[in-house]
Design an enzyme around this catalytic site. Structure first.
Site, PDB file in Angstrom:
ATOM      1  N   GLU A 118     -45.134  10.195 106.495  1.00 18.62           N
ATOM      2  CA  GLU A 118     -45.976  10.842 107.497  1.00 18.62           C
ATOM      3  C   GLU A 118     -45.524  10.482 108.912  1.00 18.62           C
ATOM      4  O   GLU A 118     -45.620  11.303 109.827  1.00 18.62           O
ATOM      5  CB  GLU A 118     -47.430  10.440 107.310  1.00 18.62           C
ATOM      6  CG  GLU A 118     -48.042  10.953 106.025  1.00 18.62           C
ATOM      7  CD  GLU A 118     -49.467  10.495 105.856  1.00 18.62           C
ATOM      8  OE1 GLU A 118     -50.371  11.347 106.028  1.00 18.62           O
ATOM      9  OE2 GLU A 118     -49.686   9.305 105.575  1.00 18.62           O
ATOM     10  N   LYS A 129     -55.801  17.192 109.700  1.00 21.22           N
ATOM     11  CA  LYS A 129     -54.386  17.030 109.354  1.00 21.22           C
ATOM     12  C   LYS A 129     -54.031  18.162 108.404  1.00 21.22           C
ATOM     13  O   LYS A 129     -54.579  18.269 107.304  1.00 21.22           O
ATOM     14  CB  LYS A 129     -54.142  15.684 108.665  1.00 21.22           C
ATOM     15  CG  LYS A 129     -52.682  15.459 108.269  1.00 21.22           C
ATOM     16  CD  LYS A 129     -52.501  14.197 107.452  1.00 21.22           C
ATOM     17  CE  LYS A 129     -52.588  12.987 108.348  1.00 21.22           C
ATOM     18  NZ  LYS A 129     -52.190  11.735 107.645  1.00 21.22           N
TER      19      LYS A 129
END
Length: 119
Positions: free
Chosen positions: A22, A99
């Protein structure tokens, strides 16, 4: 009198997350911010000094989204804190961060957190 300013569906690329990929690959985040304050004076004066400059709120959001964090809650907290510091007349703040494409099983639009504070 309470007035509201909304910044809606602001899309920003960022590198937040707990997993190493990420912080390397990143993803898009969608941010929604709600600000409550007394903006009645600006109704009569038509003067930017009498309201909350939402362009400056946008700048704060972008600045804080550049700082990598493990948790979206941490990012949201920094954004809220800095908006309140810049605009002490704010009475209420709410931020939602989504997200997109989180690294989890299943198809989804995203995972969101929402934090609000009344002053």
């Amino acid at each position: 009198m309470t007035s509201k300013i909304f910044i809606e569906d602001l899309k920003i690329f960022g590198y937040h997350g707990v997993l190493p990929e990420e912080t390397i690959l990143g993803t898009y985040y969608i941010l929604n911010v709600e600000v409550h304050a007394d903006l009645w004076k600006a109704v009569g004066t038509d003067d930017l000094a009498d309201t909350i400059n939402y362009a400056e709120i946008n700048d704060i959001i972008h600045q804080e989204m550049k700082i990598n964090s493990k948790l979206m809650e941490h990012v949201a907290g920094r954004i809220l804190k800095n908006i309140k510091l810049k605009f002490p007349q704010v009475k209420f703040l709410k931020i939602k961060i989504t997200k997109t494409n989180p690294p989890m099983k299943g198809e989804m639009k995203g995972v969101s957190i929402e934090i609000e504070n009344e002053f």
